[in-house]
Design an enzyme around this catalytic site. Structure first.
Site, PDB file in Angstrom:
ATOM      1  CB  SER A  71      -0.948  -0.010   1.208  1.00  9.22           C
ATOM      2  OG  SER A  71      -0.210  -0.014   2.421  1.00  9.22           O
TER       3      SER A  71
ATOM      4  CG  ASP B 257       4.995  -6.339   8.010  1.00 11.28           C
ATOM      5  OD1 ASP B 257       5.220  -6.165   9.220  1.00 11.28           O
ATOM      6  OD2 ASP B 257       3.864  -6.602   7.560  1.00 11.28           O
TER       7      ASP B 257
END
Length: 648
Positions: free
Chosen positions: A90, A155
């Site tokens: 995103s 992440d």
């Protein structure tokens, strides 16, 4: 892909017309609503992300240099080997919101191993100022380190290229980079390569971003945004929106969103009618690849990534999750139709899900440990297996739907006794424990923090046949027992330190933390079949009344551990009785006809003891896969839920 005919995608556009005035109007109101909903981050947070990524980039180069020195390189040679980070997901697509994580790929040269990444780099991360979390999961399908730097969750993936150095201007678009790489590196690289291809293949990046931001918010609010739980993840939603943009290259966001829901509903329901259209027409199956992807027919909703090697981004979709998404596409299409004609506004599309009001019974899966770092790994392992439990539940006779919720609920409780520890691990939190704070137990002997993550699956069964009498029974002991066995097969599982509990609870017994403030409905508003009577004949109590008596069951293996190390609870909920029971860990048996069956459970949390069959065995009724019915939606309010009595 761009064709020689001048259009993007695998087929010609459906329409190249410009959006009309009404579509332009609703696009303006859509963007206003997205801002009102808080989907855009502040300028301050955006700057913080850039600073964090800058520090992370420098740290990766420092890490590669450190490993090079350990391999005997000179300092000059080691520092020249480079190292680079790429963002994807995103953030790279430009549709992230406040608090969103940043998916980041660390590309390193060939002398840096994956063990170095999880040993050396993870330790370096922990030593950095502003880092509050750093937990690696090297055994994951895509190995990952989860961290938080200056409040920004990140992440981290790693890809090791077959190259002695990494140039600062490296591009990942060249397929030749994948030569001689192991599968984990290819999967790690795929995220960044797919994101870049999506941006390259959409006709208008701004329209794509505005449309995707809307669809992401809708999917999150409706609780169908989760790849790990069998719904669609971020990359799948992005590919679907991008494909619709290709089909309507000159449309603006309001029009794209409207057509998105129409196409999605046509694609997913009913499948048999549209199979030929799906394979040959412009619908978004095989979204990018014009050739038949070999695994397509094995997947329920095949959405194929555009970058080599093409992969199915939706292999986790199950019969139940497809059912749920189909219904949401239908509802979304109806709402957007009303928005277009002016009888509704965009806020209606973003209404919160009703998951915790929808079913009468739920399965609660509780993962527990005594360490915050260990809890991240253990709860992640349990969550990754929940989809397997859902698939097993789908084959149970009479169970029409197993609906997993898209996230777990984390809690920390401070316990003073072994009994409190076991109770918390089993979901039975006393009021005194719930109110206790960390400072209340500091310095007290035997004080222990217990970290829990609770996951939920809503259960619905077929309506009771007309004219049938007496309670019905639904046995789910086999799926739940197999699930607990599967998660305990994790190579790093330590029984005294990790707990896993699966139990049924009624909707009236759901904990307060699953509801927003003021959201919980009074019990009297929960609908149930109109029988003309207020009590359940099987036990003389109201069918919606909470269980008042619950017996705690300690896992048999818990006995025998040292007194100083109190084992966390490990047991499964159950089974085919008038009120569900907690089975012992005795092995499954096979009845004379070969049907799998479970040993008669020994304890029940219900108000009455069930009467077991004469042979002491409860049969597990499992559906033939060919007999699984197509979804019948919407679900009735009076559907009784598994492991409980159907009210007369």
């Amino acid at each position: 892909m761009s064709t020689t005919d001048g259009y993007l995608g695998v087929t010609q556009p459906i329409s190249t017309s410009e959006s009309n005035e009404r579509e332009k109007q609703v696009t303006v109101t859509l963007m206003e609503e997205l801002r009102k909903q808080g989907t855009f981050e502040s300028e301050e947070e955006a700057k913080t992300r850039e600073i964090v990524l800058g520090h992370l980039s420098a740290l990766v180069k420092k890490f590669v240099t450190k490993v090079g020195l350990a391999h005997g390189m000179s300092e000059t040679a080691a520092s020249a080997t480079g190292g680079k980070i790429f963002t994807f997901g995103s953030y790279r697509l430009g549709v992230h919101g406040p608090g969103s994580d940043i998916d980041t790929l660390c590309v390193v040269p060939k002398h840096v191993s994956r063990d170095d990444f999880f040993d050396v780099f993870e330790d370096m991360l922990r030593e950095q100022p502003g880092v509050t979390e750093a937990s690696g999961v090297p055994e994951a399908y895509v190995p990952i380190i989860k961290t938080k730097i200056n409040g920004i969750p990140i992440d981290l993936l790693m890809a090791r290229l077959a190259s002695p150095s990494i140039a600062d201007d490296l591009s990942l678009q060249d397929d030749e980079l994948l030569r001689n790489l192991d599968d984990r590196c290819v999967r790690s690289l795929n995220g960044s390569r797919v994101t870049d291809e999506i941006l390259r293949l959409v006709p208008n990046v701004t329209v794509f971003r505005d449309s995707l931001r809307c669809i992401k918010l809708w999917a999150q609010r409706r609780a169908i945004y989760s790849n790990v739980n069998g719904f669609l993840g971020g990359v799948a939603w992005a590919m679907l929106v991008a494909r619709v943009c290709q089909l309507y290259p000159n449309a603006i966001a309001g029009a794209i969103v409207s057509r998105f829901f129409i196409i999605m509903y046509q694609w997913t329901w009913p499948q048999p009618v549209l199979l030929k259209q799906i394979e040959e027409g412009p619908l978004p199956v095989r979204v990018w690849n014009p050739k038949v992807y070999p695994a397509d027919r094995a997947h329920r909703m095949p959405i194929i990534t555009p970058a080599y090697p093409s992969m199915c981004a939706t292999h986790n979709v199950t019969a139940s999750t497809q059912m749920i998404m189909t219904e949401e596409f239908k509802k979304g299409s109806e709402i957007v139709d009303r928005i277009i004609v002016g009888s509704a506004d965009w806020s209606a599309l973003f209404a919160k899900h009703d998951f915790f009001h929808k079913y009468r019974y739920y399965l609660q899966i509780i993962a527990s440990t005594r360490s915050s770092d260990l809890q991240i790994k253990w709860s992640g392992t349990v969550e990754s297996r929940i989809r397997q439990l859902v698939m097993k539940l789908e084959y149970v006779e009479s169970l029409t739907l197993a609906h997993p919720f898209i996230k777990g609920f984390d809690q920390v409780h401070y316990c003073l006794t072994p009994e409190e520890i076991r109770a918390v691990a089993q979901g039975d939190v006393l009021e005194a424990v719930a109110k206790r704070k960390k400072e209340d137990v500091e310095g007290k002997e035997g004080a222990t923090a217990v970290y829990t993550t609770s996951f939920y699956i809503g259960l619905a069964i077929e309506p009771k046949p007309t004219g049938s009498k007496g309670p019905r029974k639904l046995d789910i002991s086999y799926p739940t027992t197999e699930f607990t066995k599967q998660v305990k097969m994790w190579e790093k599982y330590i029984e005294p330190e990790m707990g896993i509990t699966v139990r049924h609870i009624k909707s009236t017994a759901l904990p307060d933390y699953v509801f927003d403030e003021g959201e919980r409905q009074p019990r009297s508003t929960l609908k149930r079949p109109k029988s003309g009577k207020d009590t359940d004949k099987s036990n003389g109590t109201s069918p919606d009344a909470p269980n008042k008596k619950r017996r705690l069951v300690q896992h048999p293996k818990a006995n025998g551990h040292a007194d100083s190390l109190v084992p966390l609870a490990t047991h499964s909920a159950s089974n085919s009785v008038s009120e569900p029971v907690v089975p012992t860990s005795q092995p499954l048996k096979t009845s004379q006809n070969g049907t799998i069956a479970s040993v008669n459970p020994a304890a029940t949390p219900a108000t009455v003891e069930p009467t077991p069959p004469s042979n002491g065995i409860y049969t597990v009724n499992v559906k033939d896969p060919s007999q699984i019915k197509s979804p019948q939606l919407p679900f009735g309010e009076n559907v009784a839920v598994a492991t409980g009595v159907t009210p007369s």
